[in-house]
Scaffold this active site. Sequence first.
Site, short mmCIF file in Angstrom:
data_model
loop_
_atom_site.label_atom_id
_atom_site.label_comp_id
_atom_site.label_asym_id
_atom_site.label_seq_id
_atom_site.Cartn_x
_atom_site.Cartn_y
_atom_site.Cartn_z
N ASN A 145 12.52 -4.00 -4.83
CA ASN A 145 11.80 -2.74 -4.59
C ASN A 145 11.96 -2.33 -3.14
OD1 ASN A 145 9.58 -3.95 -3.02
ND2 ASN A 145 9.13 -4.97 -4.95
N ASP B 143 6.96 -7.60 -10.62
CA ASP B 143 6.15 -7.79 -11.83
C ASP B 143 6.99 -8.31 -13.00
OD1 ASP B 143 3.72 -6.99 -10.74
OD2 ASP B 143 4.23 -4.87 -10.99
N LYS C 251 29.16 -13.36 -13.25
CA LYS C 251 28.96 -11.92 -13.06
C LYS C 251 29.08 -11.19 -14.40
CE LYS C 251 30.76 -7.97 -10.62
NZ LYS C 251 31.98 -7.34 -10.24
N ASP D 250 0.90 -13.24 -11.99
CA ASP D 250 0.14 -12.48 -10.98
C ASP D 250 -0.37 -13.48 -9.95
OD1 ASP D 250 -2.06 -11.14 -9.58
OD2 ASP D 250 -1.58 -9.51 -10.95
N ILE D 251 0.21 -13.44 -8.77
CA ILE D 251 -0.08 -14.47 -7.75
C ILE D 251 -1.55 -14.42 -7.33
CG2 ILE D 251 0.52 -15.34 -5.46
CD1 ILE D 251 3.32 -14.15 -5.89
N LYS E 254 -8.09 -2.57 -9.49
CA LYS E 254 -7.42 -3.84 -9.11
C LYS E 254 -8.37 -4.74 -8.32
CE LYS E 254 -2.79 -1.91 -9.12
NZ LYS E 254 -1.68 -1.36 -8.35
N1 CTP Z 1 0.36 -8.97 -6.81
C1 CTP Z 1 0.43 -10.32 -7.08
N2 CTP Z 1 1.26 -10.79 -8.07
C2 CTP Z 1 1.98 -9.93 -8.81
C3 CTP Z 1 1.89 -8.54 -8.58
C4 CTP Z 1 1.06 -8.09 -7.56
O1 CTP Z 1 -0.25 -11.11 -6.42
N3 CTP Z 1 2.78 -10.40 -9.76
C5 CTP Z 1 -0.54 -8.52 -5.74
C6 CTP Z 1 0.15 -7.68 -4.67
O2 CTP Z 1 0.62 -8.47 -3.62
C7 CTP Z 1 -0.99 -6.77 -4.22
C8 CTP Z 1 -1.83 -6.59 -5.47
O3 CTP Z 1 -1.50 -7.68 -6.32
O4 CTP Z 1 -1.78 -7.34 -3.21
C9 CTP Z 1 -1.60 -5.30 -6.19
O5 CTP Z 1 -0.22 -5.12 -6.38
P1 CTP Z 1 0.38 -3.81 -7.05
O6 CTP Z 1 1.86 -3.95 -7.14
O7 CTP Z 1 -0.21 -2.57 -6.41
O8 CTP Z 1 -0.29 -3.88 -8.46
P2 CTP Z 1 0.02 -4.68 -9.76
O9 CTP Z 1 -1.06 -5.70 -9.94
O10 CTP Z 1 1.41 -5.17 -9.76
O11 CTP Z 1 -0.20 -3.53 -10.85
P3 CTP Z 1 0.73 -2.26 -11.22
O12 CTP Z 1 2.14 -2.65 -10.88
O13 CTP Z 1 0.50 -2.10 -12.68
O14 CTP Z 1 0.22 -1.11 -10.41
#
Ligand code: CTP
Length: 409
Positions: free
Chosen positions: A209, A278, A288, A305-306, A335
Amino acid sequence: MSLAGKTVVVGVTGGIAAYKAAEIVRLLVQRGAAVRVVMTRSACEFITPLTLQTLSGHPVATSLFDLTQESEIGHIRLADSADVVLVAPATANFIAKLAHGLADDLLSTVLLATRAPLVLAPAMNVHMYESAAVQENLATVARRGARVVEPAVGSLACGYEGSGRLPDPAILVDEVARAASTADLAGRRVLVTAGPNREPLDPVRFISNRSTGRMGYALAAAAWRRGADVTLVSGPTSLPEPHGVRVVRAVTADEMHRAVRAEAKSASIVLMAAAVADYRAKRVATQKIKKGKGGYSLELERTVDILSDLPAARGRIVVGFAAETEQVVENARRKLEAKGLDLIVANDVSRRDAGFEVDTNEVTLIDASGSEELALASKDEIADRILDRVVRLLVERGAARRGRARRRS
Ligand code: CTP
């Protein structure tokens, strides 16, 4: 990081690295500090006082007798005016004088008289630096409270390779900022995550990203300046590592998850600024992937989700970041609750002057008590405002804990 309102006395002693004092003074002035330069007689052999006078905008003091012409005792006034004293470069001879409390010139006299924190940057030949005498003298001044900044390793003016180079001027300015700060995060272990992840598809391709890591790096640097012991778990970025911060590298979301789980146990503050992937490829090709005639579909699966899988800890403050393109505050608030956070920093990443790939940001801080919009500012400035809020949460939490203990007793 601003040094506005701070007076920094810069002492320059007589080593070849004295010429770098010009850049140090320039950077300090650029950050808003009032800079007063004191040079030893031998420093004047390496760089002229006029250079440092021009850059600092103030006369350079070189001898005790320049200052005693004034009605007040000049060296005491100079010592009292300092918020921080930086000696860069500090020669072996000057360090020895300092260790033994000698006061035979203006700079050594100012250092005996000042109560300001001292940052000392030794620079000399590697063998001199490693000598028992210099090491013992440095240990003495460090024990008395001076911050000794380790010299950098590299090629030295004397022709040797090794430890003895004056560190980069920007590092010394960071050290001054840390010494000048209120140290409201002293003794705290802070974990910051930053940057994107890369999820491989095959040996040459990945999904990622637009995150550059700048917000997380700014947070790590700001937390260090405020006295914290900082670990930065960083995805792939092209940014220089912040001075003073321990950096752990993690490429994929899975690697970041493992690193965060290991580091979060001992952290009292977690700032999760990374733009974690995600999804990852369900199967990573070992060779490749070759193109065919038609389209190509990828099958993706969720990463963990960490934030929702942090090891349990009491009293820890957890800050999340919400990257949104619509309904920013509403989505962020969801969130905050879903991930059990203490604070969330909401970011409209569809804007051109905030979020990804820019040095500025405009965010809304949301916690259980409400929300606060921070006006557009540099990411360094935003980092400090976020930490101000974290410190406030720590204070409130401490007060609530003390209240509960009083009621129980
Ligand atoms: N985060 C995380 N682990 C993931 C995705 C996100 O710990 N797999 C954490 C990010 O570091 C951030 C928070 O969760 O602090 C929100 O991340 P964001 O990308 O805005 O949201 P998501 O939870 O991924 O939800 P969405 O993509 O549906 O908006």
